[in-house]
Design a protein around this motif. Structure first.
Motif, PDB file in Angstrom:
ATOM      1  N   UNK A 176       0.843  -1.199   0.000  1.00  0.00           N
ATOM      2  CA  UNK A 176       0.000   0.000   0.000  1.00  0.00           C
ATOM      3  C   UNK A 176       0.874   1.244   0.000  1.00  0.00           C
ATOM      4  N   UNK A 177       2.012   1.196   0.691  1.00  0.00           N
ATOM      5  CA  UNK A 177       2.920   2.344   0.719  1.00  0.00           C
ATOM      6  C   UNK A 177       3.487   2.640  -0.663  1.00  0.00           C
ATOM      7  N   UNK A 178       3.584   1.633  -1.510  1.00  0.00           N
ATOM      8  CA  UNK A 178       4.108   1.833  -2.865  1.00  0.00           C
ATOM      9  C   UNK A 178       3.025   2.282  -3.838  1.00  0.00           C
ATOM     10  N   UNK A 179       1.795   2.438  -3.394  1.00  0.00           N
ATOM     11  CA  UNK A 179       0.680   2.727  -4.295  1.00  0.00           C
ATOM     12  C   UNK A 179       0.441   4.217  -4.499  1.00  0.00           C
ATOM     13  N   UNK A 180       1.349   5.076  -4.052  1.00  0.00           N
ATOM     14  CA  UNK A 180       1.199   6.496  -4.273  1.00  0.00           C
ATOM     15  C   UNK A 180       0.563   7.235  -3.123  1.00  0.00           C
ATOM     16  N   UNK A 181       0.427   6.611  -1.988  1.00  0.00           N
ATOM     17  CA  UNK A 181      -0.117   7.290  -0.819  1.00  0.00           C
ATOM     18  C   UNK A 181       0.988   8.180  -0.253  1.00  0.00           C
ATOM     19  N   UNK A 182       0.709   9.438   0.048  1.00  0.00           N
ATOM     20  CA  UNK A 182       1.761  10.336   0.515  1.00  0.00           C
ATOM     21  C   UNK A 182       2.329   9.905   1.868  1.00  0.00           C
ATOM     22  N   UNK A 183       3.596  10.229   2.068  1.00  0.00           N
ATOM     23  CA  UNK A 183       4.255   9.869   3.316  1.00  0.00           C
ATOM     24  C   UNK A 183       3.824  10.804   4.435  1.00  0.00           C
ATOM     25  N   UNK A 184       4.156  10.444   5.670  1.00  0.00           N
ATOM     26  CA  UNK A 184       3.777  11.238   6.840  1.00  0.00           C
ATOM     27  C   UNK A 184       4.452  12.612   6.808  1.00  0.00           C
ATOM     28  N   UNK A 185       5.700  12.668   6.337  1.00  0.00           N
ATOM     29  CA  UNK A 185       6.407  13.950   6.269  1.00  0.00           C
ATOM     30  C   UNK A 185       5.721  14.907   5.296  1.00  0.00           C
ATOM     31  N   UNK A 186       5.259  14.378   4.185  1.00  0.00           N
ATOM     32  CA  UNK A 186       4.582  15.215   3.199  1.00  0.00           C
ATOM     33  C   UNK A 186       3.256  15.731   3.742  1.00  0.00           C
ATOM     34  N   UNK A 187       2.541  14.893   4.466  1.00  0.00           N
ATOM     35  CA  UNK A 187       1.267  15.308   5.051  1.00  0.00           C
ATOM     36  C   UNK A 187       1.487  16.384   6.108  1.00  0.00           C
ATOM     37  N   UNK A 188       2.529  16.234   6.934  1.00  0.00           N
ATOM     38  CA  UNK A 188       2.814  17.226   7.970  1.00  0.00           C
ATOM     39  C   UNK A 188       3.219  18.564   7.372  1.00  0.00           C
ATOM     40  N   UNK A 189       4.008  18.538   6.302  1.00  0.00           N
ATOM     41  CA  UNK A 189       4.419  19.799   5.695  1.00  0.00           C
ATOM     42  C   UNK A 189       3.233  20.499   5.027  1.00  0.00           C
ATOM     43  N   UNK A 190       2.279  19.733   4.521  1.00  0.00           N
ATOM     44  CA  UNK A 190       1.104  20.329   3.903  1.00  0.00           C
ATOM     45  C   UNK A 190       0.154  20.905   4.957  1.00  0.00           C
ATOM     46  N   UNK A 191       0.225  20.395   6.165  1.00  0.00           N
ATOM     47  CA  UNK A 191      -0.673  20.868   7.217  1.00  0.00           C
ATOM     48  C   UNK A 191      -0.191  22.161   7.862  1.00  0.00           C
TER      49      UNK A 191
END
Length: 122
Positions: free
Chosen positions: A82-97
Motif C-alpha cells: 500500500x505504501x508503494x501505491x502512491x499514498x503520501x508519506x507522513x512527512x509530506x502530510x505534515x508539511x502540507x498541514x
C-alpha cells in the motif's frame, strides 16, 4: 489465492477447536453421563477420551498458531505494498498541514485595527 486458502484453513481450525473444547468434560464430570455408561472407555482406548481429545486439541491449537502467523505475514506484505501505491508519506502530510503565509495583504489588514474597531461595554 494462497492467502484465501490459509484464511479458510484458519476458520475451519477455529470451528474444530471450538467443537473439541465443547466435547471435553470438566474435571468433576463423569464420562459415563455423556456417552452412556462405560462405552467411552472402548471408543477412545483404555485411557478414555481425555488423552485423545487433549492431543487433538493441542494439534489444532498449533495449526491455529501457524495460520495466524501466516496471515500476519500476508497482512504485513499487503501493508508494505500500500505504501508503494502512491499514498503520501507522513512527512509530506505534515508539511502540507503547516499554515502557509502567501497572502501579505491579509497580514497588513490585520495590523490596521484601531481601538475604535474594538467594541467596549459601557
Amino acid at each position: 489465492m494462497m492467502e484465501s486458502l490459509v484464511l479458510i484453513v484458519h476458520v475451519l481450525l477455529a470451528a474444530a477447536i471450538i467443537a473439541l473444547v465443547l466435547l471435553q468434560q470438566g474435571k468433576g464430570a463423569e464420562a459415563g453421563a455423556a456417552f452412556g455408561g462405560g462405552a467411552s472407555q472402548t471408543v477412545f482406548g483404555s485411557q478414555g477420551s481425555k488423552s485423545f481429545l487433549g492431543r487433538l486439541t493441542a494439534v489444532l491449537a498449533a495449526g491455529i498458531f501457524a495460520t495466524s502467523f501466516a496471515l500476519a505475514v500476508y497482512a504485513k506484505q499487503r501493508a508494505e505494498s500500500v505504501n508503494d501505491a502512491g499514498i503520501p508519506s507522513a512527512e509530506l502530510i505534515e508539511s502540507a498541514a503547516e499554515p502557509q503565509r502567501d497572502l501579505p495583504e491579509l497580514d497588513a489588514a490585520a495590523g490596521k485595527a484601531s481601538e475604535s474597531d474594538i467594541p467596549v461595554a459601557e
